[in-house]
Design a protein around this motif. Structure first.
Motif, PDB file in Angstrom:
ATOM      1  N   VAL A 138      32.101 -45.174  46.649  1.00 51.67           N
ATOM      2  CA  VAL A 138      31.855 -44.264  47.759  1.00 51.67           C
ATOM      3  C   VAL A 138      33.082 -44.213  48.665  1.00 51.67           C
ATOM      4  CG1 VAL A 138      30.689 -46.078  49.104  1.00 51.67           C
ATOM      5  CG2 VAL A 138      30.327 -43.676  49.695  1.00 51.67           C
ATOM      6  N   THR A 139      33.522 -42.992  48.933  1.00 57.27           N
ATOM      7  CA  THR A 139      34.633 -42.742  49.850  1.00 57.27           C
ATOM      8  C   THR A 139      34.090 -42.107  51.115  1.00 57.27           C
ATOM      9  OG1 THR A 139      36.358 -42.499  48.163  1.00 57.27           O
ATOM     10  CG2 THR A 139      36.694 -41.313  50.215  1.00 57.27           C
ATOM     11  N   PHE A 140      34.541 -42.597  52.259  1.00 59.10           N
ATOM     12  CA  PHE A 140      34.078 -42.076  53.545  1.00 59.10           C
ATOM     13  C   PHE A 140      35.170 -41.229  54.187  1.00 59.10           C
ATOM     14  CE2 PHE A 140      31.542 -45.956  52.966  1.00 59.10           C
ATOM     15  CZ  PHE A 140      30.272 -45.445  53.163  1.00 59.10           C
ATOM     16  N   HIS A 141      34.801 -40.057  54.643  1.00 61.05           N
ATOM     17  CA  HIS A 141      35.718 -39.184  55.369  1.00 61.05           C
ATOM     18  C   HIS A 141      35.431 -39.342  56.864  1.00 61.05           C
ATOM     19  CE1 HIS A 141      37.234 -36.958  51.822  1.00 61.05           C
ATOM     20  NE2 HIS A 141      36.057 -37.295  51.320  1.00 61.05           N
ATOM     21  N   TYR A 142      36.326 -40.062  57.541  1.00 61.69           N
ATOM     22  CA  TYR A 142      36.079 -40.381  58.942  1.00 61.69           C
ATOM     23  C   TYR A 142      37.166 -39.841  59.870  1.00 61.69           C
ATOM     24  CZ  TYR A 142      39.262 -44.299  57.981  1.00 61.69           C
ATOM     25  OH  TYR A 142      40.354 -45.072  57.614  1.00 61.69           O
ATOM     26  N   GLY A 143      38.048 -39.007  59.335  1.00 63.74           N
ATOM     27  CA  GLY A 143      39.018 -38.337  60.187  1.00 63.74           C
ATOM     28  C   GLY A 143      40.338 -39.038  60.362  1.00 63.74           C
ATOM     29  N   SER A 144      40.629 -40.054  59.557  1.00 61.45           N
ATOM     30  CA  SER A 144      41.920 -40.726  59.695  1.00 61.45           C
ATOM     31  C   SER A 144      43.049 -39.833  59.192  1.00 61.45           C
ATOM     32  CB  SER A 144      41.928 -42.049  58.919  1.00 61.45           C
ATOM     33  OG  SER A 144      42.002 -41.821  57.532  1.00 61.45           O
ATOM     34  N   ASN A 145      44.252 -40.126  59.647  1.00 67.22           N
ATOM     35  CA  ASN A 145      45.413 -39.320  59.285  1.00 67.22           C
ATOM     36  C   ASN A 145      45.614 -39.244  57.774  1.00 67.22           C
ATOM     37  OD1 ASN A 145      45.906 -39.229  62.072  1.00 67.22           O
ATOM     38  ND2 ASN A 145      47.249 -41.009  61.999  1.00 67.22           N
ATOM     39  N   HIS A 146      45.310 -40.332  57.079  1.00 67.18           N
ATOM     40  CA  HIS A 146      45.597 -40.418  55.646  1.00 67.18           C
ATOM     41  C   HIS A 146      44.361 -40.260  54.767  1.00 67.18           C
ATOM     42  CE1 HIS A 146      44.101 -44.295  56.712  1.00 67.18           C
ATOM     43  NE2 HIS A 146      44.514 -44.944  55.650  1.00 67.18           N
ATOM     44  N   ASN A 147      43.235 -39.940  55.363  1.00 72.42           N
ATOM     45  CA  ASN A 147      41.954 -39.884  54.664  1.00 72.42           C
ATOM     46  C   ASN A 147      41.985 -38.984  53.424  1.00 72.42           C
ATOM     47  OD1 ASN A 147      38.719 -39.999  56.408  1.00 72.42           O
ATOM     48  ND2 ASN A 147      39.342 -40.834  54.452  1.00 72.42           N
ATOM     49  N   GLU A 148      42.471 -37.775  53.601  1.00 68.98           N
ATOM     50  CA  GLU A 148      42.421 -36.814  52.505  1.00 68.98           C
ATOM     51  C   GLU A 148      43.370 -37.190  51.360  1.00 68.98           C
ATOM     52  OE1 GLU A 148      40.183 -34.516  52.018  1.00 68.98           O
ATOM     53  OE2 GLU A 148      39.300 -35.215  53.882  1.00 68.98           O
ATOM     54  N   ARG A 149      44.523 -37.737  51.691  1.00 66.76           N
ATOM     55  CA  ARG A 149      45.463 -38.129  50.630  1.00 66.76           C
ATOM     56  C   ARG A 149      44.922 -39.332  49.854  1.00 66.76           C
ATOM     57  NH1 ARG A 149      49.671 -34.922  50.877  1.00 66.76           N
ATOM     58  NH2 ARG A 149      50.270 -34.019  52.880  1.00 66.76           N
ATOM     59  N   GLU A 150      44.274 -40.251  50.558  1.00 67.69           N
ATOM     60  CA  GLU A 150      43.622 -41.357  49.867  1.00 67.69           C
ATOM     61  C   GLU A 150      42.495 -40.845  48.973  1.00 67.69           C
ATOM     62  OE1 GLU A 150      43.846 -45.582  52.127  1.00 67.69           O
ATOM     63  OE2 GLU A 150      42.386 -44.175  52.933  1.00 67.69           O
ATOM     64  N   ALA A 151      41.723 -39.897  49.490  1.00 62.86           N
ATOM     65  CA  ALA A 151      40.583 -39.376  48.729  1.00 62.86           C
ATOM     66  C   ALA A 151      41.032 -38.723  47.427  1.00 62.86           C
ATOM     67  CB  ALA A 151      39.789 -38.387  49.579  1.00 62.86           C
ATOM     68  N   GLU A 152      42.170 -38.059  47.453  1.00 61.76           N
ATOM     69  CA  GLU A 152      42.709 -37.466  46.224  1.00 61.76           C
ATOM     70  C   GLU A 152      42.950 -38.548  45.175  1.00 61.76           C
ATOM     71  OE1 GLU A 152      46.241 -35.425  47.355  1.00 61.76           O
ATOM     72  OE2 GLU A 152      45.203 -33.912  48.558  1.00 61.76           O
ATOM     73  N   CYS A 153      43.476 -39.682  45.628  1.00 57.59           N
ATOM     74  CA  CYS A 153      43.712 -40.801  44.710  1.00 57.59           C
ATOM     75  C   CYS A 153      42.398 -41.394  44.230  1.00 57.59           C
ATOM     76  CB  CYS A 153      44.550 -41.872  45.401  1.00 57.59           C
ATOM     77  SG  CYS A 153      46.229 -41.354  45.833  1.00 57.59           S
ATOM     78  N   ALA A 154      41.408 -41.460  45.112  1.00 53.44           N
ATOM     79  CA  ALA A 154      40.102 -41.990  44.724  1.00 53.44           C
ATOM     80  C   ALA A 154      39.495 -41.149  43.611  1.00 53.44           C
ATOM     81  CB  ALA A 154      39.176 -42.031  45.931  1.00 53.44           C
ATOM     82  N   ARG A 155      39.562 -39.835  43.772  1.00 53.04           N
ATOM     83  CA  ARG A 155      39.008 -38.945  42.741  1.00 53.04           C
ATOM     84  C   ARG A 155      39.725 -39.146  41.408  1.00 53.04           C
ATOM     85  NH1 ARG A 155      40.113 -34.863  47.059  1.00 53.04           N
ATOM     86  NH2 ARG A 155      38.334 -35.053  48.486  1.00 53.04           N
ATOM     87  N   LYS A 156      41.035 -39.273  41.464  1.00 53.23           N
ATOM     88  CA  LYS A 156      41.823 -39.404  40.242  1.00 53.23           C
ATOM     89  C   LYS A 156      41.488 -40.697  39.502  1.00 53.23           C
ATOM     90  CE  LYS A 156      46.564 -38.896  38.567  1.00 53.23           C
ATOM     91  NZ  LYS A 156      47.959 -38.543  38.967  1.00 53.23           N
TER      92      LYS A 156
END
Length: 227
Positions: free
Chosen positions: A29-47
């Motif tokens: 589970v990945t949480f989107h909480y508004g951090s500066n790097h959240n979306e770039r980390e999430a891309e890696c999580a999906r991959k």
């Protein structure tokens, strides 16, 4: 048998755990909480989850970014430069972030019939982040067990390890660290100057792993690894 849920950001540590314990992890589970790097980390999580064929759920925690105070939530320019042992890095703390995420993850794990929640805190986090320390892990472990019918367990095997040790374990498990993200500024390239970048550089060097990260500061990898 897969029985665990991993709180998974897409950074170095949780990616190492995802790969090392892939045979046990049923859900990330990945949480989107508004951090500066959240979306770039999430891309890696999906991959990484796609590579390992592990289900990934993404949960919106926008209220954290809206109401909480932290430089990690205020844009890249708000992030100080320097090491984690510097006093100014306390500004990057997102208050009780892990407590909130663990609470949600525990409810999700019980709803899915899973018996364990995993988190990838490590020893280098302890000085700055209260919700990464062994005392916190012990207290949350007891609360989660007592607050769930099935007595969900909390497993945090990296708590006493350095980030370099975590990187070694990740490499042994087949992690490609180019498919992870660390920089607190959240840019297309790692800045090479913030604490997470410096820690990343030092950990990869300690583990003897070739650092393929693109840094805005071209000398960052040499400077930090040889400080």
């Amino acid at each position: 048998m897969k029985h665990a849920l991993l709180i998974y950001s897409g950074g170095m540590d949780s990616t190492s755990m995802l790969h090392e314990y892939a045979d046990e992890i049923a859900l990330a589970v990945t949480f989107h909480y508004g951090s500066n790097h959240n979306e770039r980390e999430a891309e890696c999580a999906r991959k990484n989850c796609a590579k390992l064929k592990i289900e990934l759920i993404e949960i919106d925690l926008a209220f954290i970014g809206q109401y909480f105070k932290s430089s990690l939530l205020e844009g890249g320019d708000a992030i100080p430069e320097g090491n984690y042992d510097d006093q100014n890095m306390q500004s990057t703390v997102v208050p009780f972030r892990n407590g909130i995420m663990l609470s949600i993850a525990s409810g999700l794990a019980e709803s899915r019939g899973l018996d364990t929640v995993m988190m990838a805190n490590h020893g280098g986090d302890h000085a700055i982040y209260p919700d990464c320390r062994s005392e916190f892990v012990s207290a949350m472990s007891e609360a989660i067990a007592k607050g769930t019918y099935e007595g969900i367990g909390l497993y945090a095997p990296y708590t006493g390890l350095s980030k370099g040790d975590v990187a070694k374990r990740g490499a042994a498990a087949g992690v490609n660290f180019a498919d992870t993200y660390s920089c607190y500024k959240g840019g297309a390239k790692h800045c090479g100057k913030c604490a997470t970048c410096r820690e990343r550089i030092e950990a990869l060097a300690e583990a003897g792993i070739v650092d393929e990260t693109e840094y805005e500061d071209q000398n960052a990898d040499y400077t930090a690894a040889n400080k």
